[in-house]
Write a protein that holds these residues in place. Structure first.
Motif, PDB file in Angstrom:
ATOM      1  N   ALA A  32       0.842  -1.204   0.000  1.00 13.42           N
ATOM      2  CA  ALA A  32       0.000   0.000   0.000  1.00 13.42           C
ATOM      3  C   ALA A  32       0.878   1.254   0.000  1.00 13.42           C
ATOM      4  N   LYS A  33       1.911   1.227   0.819  1.00 13.13           N
ATOM      5  CA  LYS A  33       2.811   2.377   0.899  1.00 13.13           C
ATOM      6  C   LYS A  33       3.479   2.626  -0.453  1.00 13.13           C
ATOM      7  N   LYS A  34       3.957   1.543  -1.052  1.00 10.72           N
ATOM      8  CA  LYS A  34       4.647   1.680  -2.338  1.00 10.72           C
ATOM      9  C   LYS A  34       3.720   2.237  -3.422  1.00 10.72           C
ATOM     10  N   LEU A  35       2.445   1.855  -3.349  1.00 17.59           N
ATOM     11  CA  LEU A  35       1.503   2.287  -4.386  1.00 17.59           C
ATOM     12  C   LEU A  35       0.749   3.546  -3.974  1.00 17.59           C
ATOM     13  N   ARG A  36       1.112   4.095  -2.828  1.00 17.03           N
ATOM     14  CA  ARG A  36       0.442   5.277  -2.255  1.00 17.03           C
ATOM     15  C   ARG A  36      -1.060   5.073  -2.178  1.00 17.03           C
ATOM     16  N   ARG A  37      -1.428   3.916  -1.638  1.00 13.00           N
ATOM     17  CA  ARG A  37      -2.841   3.627  -1.419  1.00 13.00           C
ATOM     18  C   ARG A  37      -3.073   3.412   0.061  1.00 13.00           C
ATOM     19  N   LYS A  38      -4.338   3.500   0.454  1.00 11.33           N
ATOM     20  CA  LYS A  38      -4.636   3.152   1.848  1.00 11.33           C
ATOM     21  C   LYS A  38      -4.729   1.638   1.962  1.00 11.33           C
ATOM     22  N   PHE A  39      -4.510   1.157   3.188  1.00  6.97           N
ATOM     23  CA  PHE A  39      -4.507  -0.280   3.435  1.00  6.97           C
ATOM     24  C   PHE A  39      -5.674  -0.668   4.339  1.00  6.97           C
ATOM     25  N   PHE A  40      -6.344  -1.731   3.969  1.00  2.00           N
ATOM     26  CA  PHE A  40      -7.394  -2.308   4.814  1.00  2.00           C
ATOM     27  C   PHE A  40      -7.015  -3.739   5.159  1.00  2.00           C
ATOM     28  N   ASP A  41      -7.402  -4.150   6.365  1.00  2.75           N
ATOM     29  CA  ASP A  41      -7.215  -5.536   6.794  1.00  2.75           C
ATOM     30  C   ASP A  41      -8.576  -5.989   7.301  1.00  2.75           C
ATOM     31  N   THR A  42      -9.181  -6.949   6.631  1.00 10.12           N
ATOM     32  CA  THR A  42     -10.571  -7.278   7.000  1.00 10.12           C
ATOM     33  C   THR A  42     -10.677  -7.787   8.435  1.00 10.12           C
ATOM     34  N   ASP A  43      -9.663  -8.529   8.912  1.00 17.11           N
ATOM     35  CA  ASP A  43      -9.705  -8.998  10.307  1.00 17.11           C
ATOM     36  C   ASP A  43      -9.738  -7.802  11.263  1.00 17.11           C
ATOM     37  N   ALA A  44      -8.887  -6.818  10.980  1.00 12.37           N
ATOM     38  CA  ALA A  44      -8.834  -5.631  11.852  1.00 12.37           C
ATOM     39  C   ALA A  44     -10.163  -4.884  11.797  1.00 12.37           C
ATOM     40  N   LEU A  45     -10.789  -4.863  10.611  1.00 10.25           N
ATOM     41  CA  LEU A  45     -12.075  -4.155  10.490  1.00 10.25           C
ATOM     42  C   LEU A  45     -13.183  -4.892  11.244  1.00 10.25           C
ATOM     43  N   VAL A  46     -13.122  -6.228  11.223  1.00 14.33           N
ATOM     44  CA  VAL A  46     -14.099  -7.014  12.000  1.00 14.33           C
ATOM     45  C   VAL A  46     -13.902  -6.720  13.492  1.00 14.33           C
ATOM     46  N   GLU A  47     -12.650  -6.719  13.913  1.00 18.49           N
ATOM     47  CA  GLU A  47     -12.354  -6.457  15.339  1.00 18.49           C
ATOM     48  C   GLU A  47     -12.842  -5.070  15.744  1.00 18.49           C
ATOM     49  N   LYS A  48     -12.629  -4.106  14.858  1.00 17.97           N
ATOM     50  CA  LYS A  48     -13.032  -2.731  15.154  1.00 17.97           C
ATOM     51  C   LYS A  48     -14.561  -2.639  15.241  1.00 17.97           C
TER      52      LYS A  48
END
Ligand code: S3P
Length: 183
Positions: A32-48
């Motif tokens: 994501a950093k290399k492509l200058r995009r935001k990063f999502f992690d579905t596990d982290a989103l479920v936890e949130k």
């Protein structure tokens, strides 16, 4: 213009898929950093969303409840573009998830041999499926689960063979190169 270049210039999401321990989150963040995009992690989103760890969700509500919430998250993520997304290892097994994923982006499978994968996940207390005394899976069952999922993972647009001596940074570079080479 090659298809891959178009993908990188477009806002299609890039989804990383693969088994537990494949490095989807670590590689995803770097990519994501290399492509200058935001990063999502579905596990982290479920936890949130539930304000609980994956382990607690499995323990308190069971796997099928987790899968329902995971499917809701995948649906939400598929409505947002320009992201690199690390998907939980089982997310691609639901047809509706796969449809949402493939409509909103391209998929990269981080493929490992089972022998390299097992030491990366056994004894991990944050992964309920393999957590000692909690998870139902021991070594040969992990192998069985991987075999069951492999054909689904292999539907990815790009399959990247991973090995322990490959740094996540290098895997991220290889992903970019493989996308650029897509025709
Ligand atoms: C799972 C993988 C985990 C997490 C949950 C179930 C699976 O994600 O979604 O524990 O079924 O393979 P990671 O692949 O990020 O470990």
């Amino acid at each position: 213009m090659k298809v891959g270049k178009k993908i990188l210039n477009s806002k299609q999401n890039i989804y990383l898929i693969g088994f537990m321990g494949a490095g989807k989150s670590t590689v995803g963040k770097i990519l994501a950093k290399k492509l200058r995009r935001k990063f999502f992690d579905t596990d982290a989103l479920v936890e949130k969303k539930l304000n609980k760890s994956i382990t607690n969700i499995f323990q308190e509500k069971g796997e099928s409840y987790f899968r329902e919430i995971e499917a809701e998250i995948v649906k939400e993520v598929a409505l947002i573009d320009n992201r690199v997304v690390a998907l939980g290892g089982g997310a691609i097994m639901r047809r509706e998830n796969w449809e949402g994923i493939t409509k909103s982006g391209m998929t990269v499978y981080l493929k490992w041999d089972i022998t390299s994968l097992i030491p990366r996940i056994v004894g991990d207390t944050s992964r309920p499926l393999v957590k000692e005394g909690v998870g139902p899976l021991v070594n040969n069952e992990i192998e069985k689960l991987l075999q069951e999922r492999e054909p689904f993972y292999e539907n990815a647009d790009i399959i990247l063979r991973c090995k322990n001596d490959l740094e996540p940074e290098h895997i991220a570079d290889q992903i970019i190169q493989s996308i650029q080479e897509l025709r």
